[in-house]
Design a protein around this motif. Structure first.
Motif, PDB file in Angstrom:
ATOM      1  N   GLY A 146      55.848  42.995  43.356  1.00 32.86           N
ATOM      2  CA  GLY A 146      54.778  42.380  44.171  1.00 32.86           C
ATOM      3  C   GLY A 146      55.353  41.820  45.452  1.00 32.86           C
ATOM      4  N   GLN A 147      54.738  40.774  45.980  1.00 34.18           N
ATOM      5  CA  GLN A 147      55.177  40.219  47.267  1.00 34.18           C
ATOM      6  C   GLN A 147      56.455  39.407  47.096  1.00 34.18           C
ATOM      7  N   ILE A 148      56.426  38.431  46.186  1.00 34.71           N
ATOM      8  CA  ILE A 148      57.590  37.543  46.103  1.00 34.71           C
ATOM      9  C   ILE A 148      58.832  38.286  45.638  1.00 34.71           C
ATOM     10  N   ALA A 190      58.250  40.231  58.384  1.00 32.80           N
ATOM     11  CA  ALA A 190      59.703  40.128  58.592  1.00 32.80           C
ATOM     12  C   ALA A 190      60.424  40.005  57.247  1.00 32.80           C
ATOM     13  N   GLN A 191      59.788  39.289  56.310  1.00 33.99           N
ATOM     14  CA  GLN A 191      60.422  39.114  55.000  1.00 33.99           C
ATOM     15  C   GLN A 191      60.455  40.443  54.232  1.00 33.99           C
ATOM     16  N   ILE A 192      59.418  41.252  54.399  1.00 32.98           N
ATOM     17  CA  ILE A 192      59.394  42.571  53.736  1.00 32.98           C
ATOM     18  C   ILE A 192      60.574  43.414  54.232  1.00 32.98           C
ATOM     19  N   GLY A 197      46.340  35.850  38.901  1.00 30.69           N
ATOM     20  CA  GLY A 197      47.346  35.720  39.958  1.00 30.69           C
ATOM     21  C   GLY A 197      46.715  35.217  41.243  1.00 30.69           C
ATOM     22  N   ASP A 198      47.467  35.357  42.332  1.00 30.95           N
ATOM     23  CA  ASP A 198      46.991  34.828  43.610  1.00 30.95           C
ATOM     24  C   ASP A 198      45.680  35.479  44.056  1.00 30.95           C
ATOM     25  N   GLY A 199      45.377  36.652  43.539  1.00 33.23           N
ATOM     26  CA  GLY A 199      44.103  37.313  43.875  1.00 33.23           C
ATOM     27  C   GLY A 199      42.912  36.547  43.352  1.00 33.23           C
ATOM     28  N   LEU A 246      49.644  49.962  37.475  1.00 32.70           N
ATOM     29  CA  LEU A 246      49.593  50.762  38.709  1.00 32.70           C
ATOM     30  C   LEU A 246      49.977  49.901  39.893  1.00 32.70           C
ATOM     31  N   ASP A 247      50.798  50.430  40.779  1.00 37.59           N
ATOM     32  CA  ASP A 247      51.107  49.677  41.997  1.00 37.59           C
ATOM     33  C   ASP A 247      51.465  50.655  43.111  1.00 37.59           C
ATOM     34  N   GLU A 248      51.000  50.323  44.301  1.00 38.24           N
ATOM     35  CA  GLU A 248      51.273  51.231  45.422  1.00 38.24           C
ATOM     36  C   GLU A 248      52.724  51.147  45.899  1.00 38.24           C
ATOM     37  N   SER A 274      48.095  54.159  44.448  1.00 43.53           N
ATOM     38  CA  SER A 274      47.081  53.247  45.029  1.00 43.53           C
ATOM     39  C   SER A 274      45.764  53.414  44.305  1.00 43.53           C
ATOM     40  N   VAL A 275      45.109  52.313  44.094  1.00 44.13           N
ATOM     41  CA  VAL A 275      43.741  52.382  43.555  1.00 44.13           C
ATOM     42  C   VAL A 275      42.806  52.291  44.745  1.00 44.13           C
ATOM     43  N   TRP A 276      42.004  53.321  44.963  1.00 47.45           N
ATOM     44  CA  TRP A 276      41.168  53.328  46.173  1.00 47.45           C
ATOM     45  C   TRP A 276      39.677  53.156  45.883  1.00 47.45           C
ATOM     46  N   PRO A 317      54.121  39.252  39.907  1.00 50.36           N
ATOM     47  CA  PRO A 317      54.334  38.433  38.704  1.00 50.36           C
ATOM     48  C   PRO A 317      53.147  38.447  37.740  1.00 50.36           C
ATOM     49  N   ALA A 318      51.913  38.398  38.260  1.00 51.31           N
ATOM     50  CA  ALA A 318      50.745  38.386  37.363  1.00 51.31           C
ATOM     51  C   ALA A 318      50.655  39.700  36.596  1.00 51.31           C
ATOM     52  N   GLY A 319      50.732  40.814  37.315  1.00 53.53           N
ATOM     53  CA  GLY A 319      50.591  42.131  36.680  1.00 53.53           C
ATOM     54  C   GLY A 319      51.744  42.422  35.734  1.00 53.53           C
TER      55      GLY A 319
HETATM   56  C1  FAD Z   1      53.871  38.974  52.568  1.00 53.26           C
HETATM   57  C2  FAD Z   1      53.986  37.912  51.508  1.00 53.26           C
HETATM   58  C3  FAD Z   1      55.238  37.421  51.151  1.00 53.26           C
HETATM   59  C4  FAD Z   1      55.363  36.423  50.183  1.00 53.26           C
HETATM   60  N1  FAD Z   1      56.608  35.954  49.858  1.00 53.26           N
HETATM   61  C5  FAD Z   1      56.721  34.942  48.984  1.00 53.26           C
HETATM   62  C6  FAD Z   1      58.012  34.381  48.684  1.00 53.26           C
HETATM   63  O1  FAD Z   1      59.027  34.822  49.190  1.00 53.26           O
HETATM   64  N2  FAD Z   1      58.055  33.320  47.844  1.00 53.26           N
HETATM   65  C7  FAD Z   1      56.939  32.799  47.269  1.00 53.26           C
HETATM   66  O2  FAD Z   1      57.037  31.826  46.516  1.00 53.26           O
HETATM   67  N3  FAD Z   1      55.723  33.331  47.502  1.00 53.26           N
HETATM   68  C8  FAD Z   1      55.590  34.385  48.340  1.00 53.26           C
HETATM   69  N4  FAD Z   1      54.343  34.898  48.613  1.00 53.26           N
HETATM   70  C9  FAD Z   1      53.198  34.378  47.877  1.00 53.26           C
HETATM   71  C10 FAD Z   1      52.971  35.398  46.743  1.00 53.26           C
HETATM   72  O3  FAD Z   1      51.784  36.023  46.935  1.00 53.26           O
HETATM   73  C11 FAD Z   1      53.266  34.883  45.349  1.00 53.26           C
HETATM   74  O4  FAD Z   1      52.512  33.752  45.046  1.00 53.26           O
HETATM   75  C12 FAD Z   1      53.120  35.959  44.254  1.00 53.26           C
HETATM   76  O5  FAD Z   1      53.726  37.136  44.681  1.00 53.26           O
HETATM   77  C13 FAD Z   1      51.700  36.238  43.776  1.00 53.26           C
HETATM   78  O6  FAD Z   1      51.807  37.118  42.685  1.00 53.26           O
HETATM   79  P1  FAD Z   1      50.646  38.127  42.233  1.00 53.26           P
HETATM   80  O7  FAD Z   1      51.140  38.814  41.009  1.00 53.26           O
HETATM   81  O8  FAD Z   1      49.359  37.425  42.164  1.00 53.26           O
HETATM   82  O9  FAD Z   1      50.508  39.199  43.419  1.00 53.26           O
HETATM   83  P2  FAD Z   1      51.538  39.995  44.300  1.00 53.26           P
HETATM   84  O10 FAD Z   1      52.922  39.583  44.067  1.00 53.26           O
HETATM   85  O11 FAD Z   1      51.003  39.954  45.671  1.00 53.26           O
HETATM   86  O12 FAD Z   1      51.415  41.498  43.755  1.00 53.26           O
HETATM   87  C14 FAD Z   1      50.277  42.282  43.992  1.00 53.26           C
HETATM   88  C15 FAD Z   1      50.651  43.738  43.906  1.00 53.26           C
HETATM   89  O13 FAD Z   1      49.449  44.502  43.951  1.00 53.26           O
HETATM   90  C16 FAD Z   1      49.709  45.688  44.645  1.00 53.26           C
HETATM   91  N5  FAD Z   1      48.419  46.217  45.138  1.00 53.26           N
HETATM   92  C17 FAD Z   1      47.532  45.589  45.932  1.00 53.26           C
HETATM   93  N6  FAD Z   1      46.434  46.359  46.127  1.00 53.26           N
HETATM   94  C18 FAD Z   1      46.665  47.514  45.437  1.00 53.26           C
HETATM   95  C19 FAD Z   1      45.906  48.708  45.248  1.00 53.26           C
HETATM   96  N7  FAD Z   1      44.663  48.870  45.771  1.00 53.26           N
HETATM   97  N8  FAD Z   1      46.448  49.715  44.506  1.00 53.26           N
HETATM   98  C20 FAD Z   1      47.686  49.571  43.944  1.00 53.26           C
HETATM   99  N9  FAD Z   1      48.445  48.448  44.085  1.00 53.26           N
HETATM  100  C21 FAD Z   1      47.929  47.434  44.815  1.00 53.26           C
HETATM  101  C22 FAD Z   1      50.660  45.284  45.745  1.00 53.26           C
HETATM  102  O14 FAD Z   1      51.423  46.399  46.176  1.00 53.26           O
HETATM  103  C23 FAD Z   1      51.512  44.224  45.055  1.00 53.26           C
HETATM  104  O15 FAD Z   1      52.699  44.783  44.558  1.00 53.26           O
HETATM  105  C24 FAD Z   1      54.198  35.918  49.559  1.00 53.26           C
HETATM  106  C25 FAD Z   1      52.948  36.412  49.924  1.00 53.26           C
HETATM  107  C26 FAD Z   1      52.830  37.391  50.885  1.00 53.26           C
HETATM  108  C27 FAD Z   1      51.459  37.902  51.250  1.00 53.26           C
END
Ligand code: FAD
Length: 462
Positions: A42-44, A138-140, A306-308, A34-36, A85-87, A15-17
């Motif tokens: 993302g996760q959600i 399991a959710q993945i 975002g969550d990061g 970029l996303d792997e 992937s960004v390494w 969501p953030a990206g």
């Molecule tokens: C396993 C898991 C399941 C979750 N499920 C839920 C849910 O069902 N409901 C809910 O409310 N919250 C869920 N959450 C919480 C979740 O993190 C959300 O708050 C939300 O997805 C955060 O959004 P974000 O954009 O910050 O990051 P994320 O959604 O985590 O997206 C980060 C993205 O960065 C990518 N990435 C990471 N490192 C690299 C790299 N080095 N190179 C390239 N790409 C990279 C990842 O592939 C990912 O797609 C979950 C968290 C986790 C860890």
């Protein structure tokens, strides 16, 4: 791609990206996302463009909100690169990427890390047995492949995601033997003082209550006040039983799958690899990169959103991503400060509202001590098989922190590069030495932070 061809590179299409990318591209910034993963979400919102479960009721309404974010990416000039992937990152914002078996370097004018969260490592006796996995794993499988775990199934842990995933599995037809709630009873009292903030987000409180009611209606046994969690092997060496204590009573249940969860923590591998300044968040019991209110980190031009940047959930991540993009557009003179402030009002309100409930949730669902500071015999570094006892002994023998411990016992040097043990190693050593976590520090993360083929590494040298 030559230096400065790109205005903004965004790592992570959660969501953030996604929100940042859509905002930046609509403002005319030359943006790379970029996303792997092989699709946005993302996760959600994982697999949001092709969710595996046919029945939308299984993952629920919140999941499908991700569709609008993914759609917004389509109508822009955005350069979106899935499977990338960004390494490595350099101080001048150069990124090293790997995608389609090839390595490449780009140097954008601005960089946004939106790599989200990871589940908190949950070390306890037996956590490495086949059959024990995290709820998120399991959710993945459910979101991307419509696969469900083998049964009898037990879930154990604490936090809103534990309840959500239990409900999603139940809706998918999975029989859940029991939910073992490890939230220490005294946390309910500790969380009370944060209730006024939580009341600013009634919809989220109602969602939590709704999940509890749904699980109760389904007749799923929820055992509260659980401690001393143990996974025990059956005759074939895989998970056979789960042992725990509720108050004074010890209990054992049979299971072939145990799903564990103790909340999520920021994924700090990239921000750590650049030595950005990080703060220890006492309530969330984790590190987060230091940023200003627009997400700019201690390295000018590099943003984290975002969550990061600190756990606040998906709606907050979306809002924060937008704010970061607006500030980047401002810095690149695409919009004025007044336009930035006008366009950011709604996102700022959402971010504040979503953050207001966090202290309540963090105090309530802070992991029990047994998961933060596991017993001596528990494996902490799974890759190099280092136990909690060995790390405690190193601290007693004068090892000042995780980096020195790494040199002695190799903890953190395996394929996961410390992602699965970093927090526990820091906390164990801080506790044994009786110093604050902020003093003990964290692993020095070095690239490549993602696995890379030798050929790709050689490519990147040209
Ligand atoms: C396993 C898991 C399941 C979750 N499920 C839920 C849910 O069902 N409901 C809910 O409310 N919250 C869920 N959450 C919480 C979740 O993190 C959300 O708050 C939300 O997805 C955060 O959004 P974000 O954009 O910050 O990051 P994320 O959604 O985590 O997206 C980060 C993205 O960065 C990518 N990435 C990471 N490192 C690299 C790299 N080095 N190179 C390239 N790409 C990279 C990842 O592939 C990912 O797609 C979950 C968290 C986790 C860890």
């Amino acid at each position: 791609m030559s230096a400065h061809d790109v205005d903004l590179a965004i790592i992570g299409a959660g969501p953030a990206g996604m929100a940042a990318a859509a905002t930046a591209a609509q403002l005319g910034l030359k943006t790379v996302l970029l996303d792997e993963q092989k699709g946005p979400g993302g996760q959600i919102y994982r697999s949001i463009t092709q969710p595996a479960p046919a029945d939308e009721n299984i993952l629920g309404k919140d999941y499908y909100h991700g569709r609008s974010l993914a759609l917004a990416l389509k109508n822009t000039s955005l350069d979106y690169r899935p499977g990338t992937s960004v390494w490595a990152l350099d101080q001048d914002l150069t990124l090293s990427l790997s995608g389609n078996g090839q390595s490449q370097r780009i140097r954008p004018r601005r960089l946004l890390i939106a790599t989200g969260a990871q589940e908190r490592p949950v070390p306890f006796p037996g956590w490495t047995l086949p059959g024990v996995m995290t709820c998120g794993a399991a959710q993945i499988l459910l979101k991307s492949s419509a696969l469900v775990p083998t049964q009898p199934l037990i879930l154990a842990g604490s936090g809103p995601l534990l309840l959500l995933i239990a409900a999603q599995l139940h809706r998918a037809g999975v029989a859940i033997e029991a939910i073992l709630d490890t939230t220490p009873p005294r946390h309910y009292l500790a969380a009370l003082k944060y209730l006024p903030g939580a009341l600013r987000n009634l919809p989220l409180l109602a969602k939590g209550a709704g999940l509890l009611a749904e699980l109760r209606r389904a007749g799923i046994r929820r055992i509260t006040g659980v401690s001393e969690l143990r996974a025990l092997a059956g005759p074939d060496g895989t998970l056979g039983q789960v042992r725990f204590r509720q108050g004074k009573k010890a209990q054992t249940l049979s299971a072939t799958t145990l799903l564990v969860h103790q909340g999520v923590v920021p994924n700090v591998q990239l921000s750590r690899s650049l030595n950005l300044s990080h703060d220890w968040d006492q309530l969330q019991q984790c590190w987060r990169p230091h940023t200003d209110s627009w997400g700019e980190s201690s390295l000018p031009g590099l943003f984290v959103a975002g969550d990061g940047a600190g756990i606040a959930g998906a709606l907050a991540a979306e809002a924060f991503g937008k704010l970061a993009a607006l500030q980047i557009a401002r810095q690149l003179n695409v919009i004025s400060a007044q336009q930035r402030d006008q366009q950011s009002q709604r996102a700022r309100r959402t971010l504040n509202q979503q953050r207001a409930i966090r202290p309540f949730l963090d105090a309530l669902y802070s992991p029990a001590r047994e998961f933060l500071l596991p017993a001596d015999e528990t494996l902490v570094c799974r890759c190099e098989e280092v136990t909690a006892g060995e790390l405690r002994r190193l601290a007693r023998d004068g090892c000042p922190g995780p980096n020195q411990a790494k040199a002695f016992c190799r903890a953190g040097m395996g394929p996961c590069q410390g992602r699965m043990c970093g927090l526990t190693v820091s906390q164990l050593m801080a506790d044994e030495r009786q110093v604050p976590n902020s003093e003990i520090g964290y692993y020095q993360i070095r690239s490549p932070i993602k696995p890379l083929r030798l050929g790709e590494l050689a490519d990147s040298a040209h």
